[in-house]
Design an enzyme around this catalytic site. Structure first.
Site, PDB file in Angstrom:
ATOM      1  N   GLN A  80       0.813  -1.221   0.000  1.00 37.41           N
ATOM      2  CA  GLN A  80       0.000   0.000   0.000  1.00 37.41           C
ATOM      3  C   GLN A  80       0.848   1.275   0.000  1.00 37.41           C
ATOM      4  OE1 GLN A  80      -3.068  -1.439   3.243  1.00 37.41           O
ATOM      5  NE2 GLN A  80      -3.901   0.257   2.073  1.00 37.41           N
ATOM      6  N   HIS A  81       0.201   2.358  -0.374  1.00 37.69           N
ATOM      7  CA  HIS A  81       0.697   3.735  -0.194  1.00 37.69           C
ATOM      8  C   HIS A  81       1.813   4.173  -1.139  1.00 37.69           C
ATOM      9  CE1 HIS A  81      -1.648   3.271   3.385  1.00 37.69           C
ATOM     10  NE2 HIS A  81      -0.710   2.673   4.091  1.00 37.69           N
ATOM     11  N   ASP A 243      -2.252  -4.918  -0.153  1.00 36.19           N
ATOM     12  CA  ASP A 243      -1.923  -6.226   0.406  1.00 36.19           C
ATOM     13  C   ASP A 243      -2.724  -6.546   1.657  1.00 36.19           C
ATOM     14  OD1 ASP A 243      -0.593  -4.262   1.872  1.00 36.19           O
ATOM     15  OD2 ASP A 243       1.373  -5.196   1.715  1.00 36.19           O
TER      16      ASP A 243
END
Length: 492
Positions: A80-81, A243
């Site tokens: 992520q991110h 994820d």
């Protein structure tokens, strides 16, 4: 046959799943290179993800012994991110800045203030911006690399980028979009006004990917790539997700009553909710799920990354590290670790550093150092779990995933520290499995439910079950109190 892909920090994993038979036929992984600097910079080259995908895909298909023409859909999970900013021809303008990057801590603090503090963030986004979210990375790129920033044509996340490579489509879904910092998790819509505060020169209509539903296809594999991979024409690529969201699907955590805990490079705790969650703590992120609901979540930055650092420092292989761990008593004879080698998100200490406390000439042993770092990484997860309040108190079971879940001593430690039964799914790399399940859901929608698919495929490993030991539970209460006191003394 369905393919699940998980593009994580350390590697890309691929699984081949026969949904009708309820079996995983093959799996493989290929590593990534992580570029680290002392100032908190953590970056990767997206080209490495594509190379790892190709290699892991070929190895997984080979181990499954299947004809690639039988593959019907692919699902992608991604760390992520991460900021993957592309130019007009689809090339990254800068290496991907990752979830664990803390170089942008000051940019994040400035954005929180600009949005009206915690209250303003909650009102606009349904969560409070954290260092590591995509927003501060974009602000950093604008300030430090203006020539790259000016070339931005698309803003994607790692899983979006893999979907773009597979299909040519620039889309995303609510789960992964939740962690960008310019998405409203209550209404499931982009906040173009927030993006304008971060990157006023960018046109949201141009740079933001199209939002699609979790059960919708991102597109179909590009013909040229399908030929390269040996796929039939028209193979579906599902919406995919972060994820943590796909890991929840891979553990069957798509209805209330369960907690998924991941022992990966980072640690995460999440619990499904049918409605948006307003938590007592701003550190609980009200993310959307990739199955249609919400997935309130906390993330700690240092789990297997911390234990591996100590293991390598001591020159131990994994087997010897585990032997040392079990040789030390609960509490490691007074040794406490604040394992914040990468800073920390929960608690919100992005600029924190690691500390070893309570060392004496008697207790400074390999066994105590090994045990203390594992205990402290687990205490950080309990700290986060307690922030969930009633949502966690009602949980009947913790489903454990990630690399650390394979360690029976660590499983028992988590059961004793949380005073909750712990069990692993038979597949502990749940994000890749969740991606395959979502792919099957998407390809068969609306004729199949995700709950039915999870019920058929997600199996629990009874041999991994760990029930709390009352004597150990009491001993850990004292050690946890010592950890909290150390945390308070150093940072509060």
């Amino acid at each position: 046959m369905y393919i699940g892909v998980d593009c994580g920090t350390q590697s890309t994993k691929v699984v081949v799943v026969d949904v009708d038979a309820g079996r995983i036929l093959g799996e493989a992984s290929r590593p990534h290179i992580l570029r680290e600097e002392a100032n908190g910079r953590r970056e990767q080259d997206p080209a490495d993800w594509l190379a790892a995908f190709r290699g892991a895909f070929a190895d997984a298909v080979d181990s499954a012994g299947i004809n690639t023409q039988a593959i019907r859909a692919i699902g992608v999970s991604g760390q992520q991110h991460g900021l993957v900013a592309l130019d007009a021809v689809g090339e990254p303008v800068h290496p991907a800045k990752l979830w664990c990057d803390t170089e942008t801590a000051n940019h994040n603090a400035a954005l929180v203030e600009k949005l009206g503090g915690e209250e303003g963030c909650l009102d606009k986004l349904g969560l409070v911006l954290q260092t590591g979210y995509t927003a501060s990375k974009l602000a950093w790129l604008r300030e430090t690399h203006p020539e790259a920033y000016q070339r931005i044509d698309s803003l994607l996340l790692p899983h979006d980028y893999l979907n773009f490579w597979l299909t040519g489509e620039r889309v995303t879904e609510a789960g992964d979009a939740s962690g960008t910092g310019y998405f409203d998790t209550h209404t499931r819509r982009w906040r173009e006004d927030v993006l304008a505060e971060i990157a006023p020169e960018l046109d949201p209509a141009r740079v933001l990917p199209q939002l699609i539903e979790s059960h919708a296809p991102a597109g179909r594999v590009r013909p040229a790539l399908a030929r390269e991979l040996g796929l039939a024409e028209g193979v579906v690529v599902s919406s995919g997700g972060g994820d943590n969201m796909l890991g929840a699907i891979g553990t069957g955590n798509i209805t209330p009553g369960l907690v998924t805990l991941s022992l990966g490079t980072s640690g995460t705790v999440c619990a499904y909710s049918d409605t948006p969650v307003i938590a007592d703590s701003a550190m609980v992120a009200n993310f959307c799920s990739s199955s249609g609901g919400w997935l309130p979540l906390i993330c700690t930055m240092n789990v297997t990354s911390a234990t591996s650092r100590v293991r390598e420092l001591l020159g131990l292989d994994l087997t010897t590290f585990n032997e040392r761990l079990t040789a030390a008593p609960i509490g490691a004879e007074g040794v406490t670790v604040l394992p914040f080698f990468n800073g920390e998100r929960v608690p919100a200490l992005p600029l924190a550093t690691g500390s070893f406390l309570g060392l004496t000439s008697v207790n400074t042993t390999q066994a105590n150092l090994c045990r203390a770092v594992v205990e402290s990484a687990t205490f950080g997860l309990r700290y986060g779990l307690e922030l969930f309040g009633d949502l966690a108190k009602g949980a009947r079971q913790i489903r454990l995933i990630g690399g650390g879940a394979k360690n029976p001593s660590w499983r028992q430690m988590i059961a004793d520290i949380t005073n909750t039964t712990v069990i692993c799914p038979t597949v502990t790399d749940a994000a890749a499995l969740g991606a395959a399940l979502q792919a099957a859901w998407c390809e068969r929608y609306p004729h199949a439910s995700l709950e039915d698919l999870c019920g058929r495929i997600v199996q629990l490993d009874e041999g991994s079950r760990a029930d709390p030991d009352p004597e150990c539970v009491n001993a850990y209460e004292q050690t946890y109190a010592r950890y909290l006191q150390a945390l308070t003394d150093h940072y509060y």
